[in-house]
Design a protein around this motif. Structure first.
Motif, PDB file in Angstrom:
ATOM      1  N   ARG A   3       6.261  -5.238  -0.376  1.00 29.77           N
ATOM      2  CA  ARG A   3       4.998  -4.589  -0.035  1.00 29.77           C
ATOM      3  C   ARG A   3       5.139  -3.684   1.183  1.00 29.77           C
ATOM      4  O   ARG A   3       5.867  -3.990   2.116  1.00 29.77           O
ATOM      5  CB  ARG A   3       3.928  -5.660   0.219  1.00 29.77           C
ATOM      6  N   HIS A   4       4.391  -2.589   1.172  1.00 27.56           N
ATOM      7  CA  HIS A   4       4.489  -1.607   2.249  1.00 27.56           C
ATOM      8  C   HIS A   4       3.317  -0.645   2.186  1.00 27.56           C
ATOM      9  O   HIS A   4       2.515  -0.658   1.239  1.00 27.56           O
ATOM     10  CB  HIS A   4       5.804  -0.831   2.140  1.00 27.56           C
ATOM     11  N   LEU A   5       3.233   0.199   3.207  1.00 28.33           N
ATOM     12  CA  LEU A   5       2.360   1.372   3.185  1.00 28.33           C
ATOM     13  C   LEU A   5       3.226   2.551   3.598  1.00 28.33           C
ATOM     14  O   LEU A   5       3.275   2.932   4.764  1.00 28.33           O
ATOM     15  CB  LEU A   5       1.177   1.205   4.146  1.00 28.33           C
ATOM     16  N   ALA A   6       3.963   3.071   2.664  1.00 30.11           N
ATOM     17  CA  ALA A   6       4.875   4.187   2.927  1.00 30.11           C
ATOM     18  C   ALA A   6       4.807   5.151   1.751  1.00 30.11           C
ATOM     19  O   ALA A   6       4.538   4.750   0.619  1.00 30.11           O
ATOM     20  CB  ALA A   6       6.311   3.687   3.122  1.00 30.11           C
ATOM     21  N   GLY A   7       5.069   6.422   2.043  1.00 32.58           N
ATOM     22  CA  GLY A   7       4.987   7.407   0.983  1.00 32.58           C
ATOM     23  C   GLY A   7       5.898   8.591   1.216  1.00 32.58           C
ATOM     24  O   GLY A   7       6.068   9.050   2.350  1.00 32.58           O
ATOM     25  N   TRP A   8       6.491   9.073   0.165  1.00 32.77           N
ATOM     26  CA  TRP A   8       7.351  10.253   0.207  1.00 32.77           C
ATOM     27  C   TRP A   8       6.471  11.461   0.531  1.00 32.77           C
ATOM     28  O   TRP A   8       5.517  11.760  -0.175  1.00 32.77           O
ATOM     29  CB  TRP A   8       8.011  10.441  -1.145  1.00 32.77           C
TER      30      TRP A   8
END
Length: 237
Positions: free
Chosen positions: A69-74
């Motif tokens: 789980r994460h909150l990351a984006g390209w």
């Protein structure tokens, strides 16, 4: 503790990557000495062929879904994460944020001052959801573009100065802020696969930077003991 990874393409990773999130999960599993969780609204990697974050093809298929789980984006930066972080912290009950953002902002969206403003907004929004949240922030690592684009390199340096001042000024006992020192031997020509995105050794070194900073400043876990600080780029896991 409930850890939330927040980042850009260096943190989400692409299909086939292990990611530094995986390296940190391994480190915490071995050294934390107590219950912890990794939280966030997303679990996927970026798929370069689909041009979308739709891949589940991690370098280690045994990486458990709950730890992905994460909150990351390209292509996402402080500009994009600041409006999301209050709801994310509230809904996930995250109490420790590990944040690596800024390169994409400076490269495409905002100058150093605007980027610093968005970083401060992000911290305020996270605290609005959890007044006792802890935030560890990694400075921007100038990528290969900075070697040939002097104004961009200067903006990276200026942002890092502004970020350091913001962390120092906004740090409180109730909600500690921590500026992470980049790993001493991180080298974009050895630790990335394209001058920007971390390869296996870079993943380990990013995880080590956060792990060592949290251990020294907050007493969280232990010193990083992963082998990636001794491997060369592209040598597997």
């Amino acid at each position: 503790m409930r850890f939330l990874f927040v980042g850009d393409s260096m943190t989400i990773g692409r299909a086939g990557d292990f990611t530094w999130r995986y390296r940190m999960w391994q480190h915490l599993s071995a050294s934390f000495g107590g219950p912890f969780g990794i939280t966030g609204p997303r679990t996927e990697l970026y798929d370069t062929f689909a041009d979308a974050p739709v891949s589940c093809d991690y370098g280690d298929p045994a990486f458990p879904e709950h730890a992905r789980r994460h909150l990351a984006g390209w292509g996402e930066g402080w500009l994009h994460m600041a409006p999301l972080i209050r709801e994310t912290v509230a809904s996930t009950r995250a109490d420790t944020l590990l944040v690596s953002l800024g390169l994409i902002d400076l490269g495409f969206y905002t100058d150093s001052a605007q980027t610093a403003d968005n970083a401060e907004l992000f911290m305020a929004e996270a605290r609005a959801a959890n007044p006792r949240v802890r935030i560890a922030v990694h400075p921007v690592i100038p990528n290969v573009r900075a070697e040939s684009d002097a104004p961009f390199a200067a903006e990276c340096d200026r942002f890092n100065e502004l970020l350091a001042k913001a962390v120092a000024n906004l740090d409180t006992a109730a909600s500690p802020l921590l500026l992470v020192s980049p790993h001493a031997t991180y080298d974009i020509h050895q630790d990335t696969y394209d001058g920007t995105h971390p390869g296996p050794s870079g993943e380990h070194k990013l995880a080590a930077a956060f792990a060592d900073a949290m251990h020294v400043a907050w007493g969280v876990g232990g010193p990083y003991s992963g082998d990636g600080c001794r491997v060369s780029a592209g040598t597997g896991n």
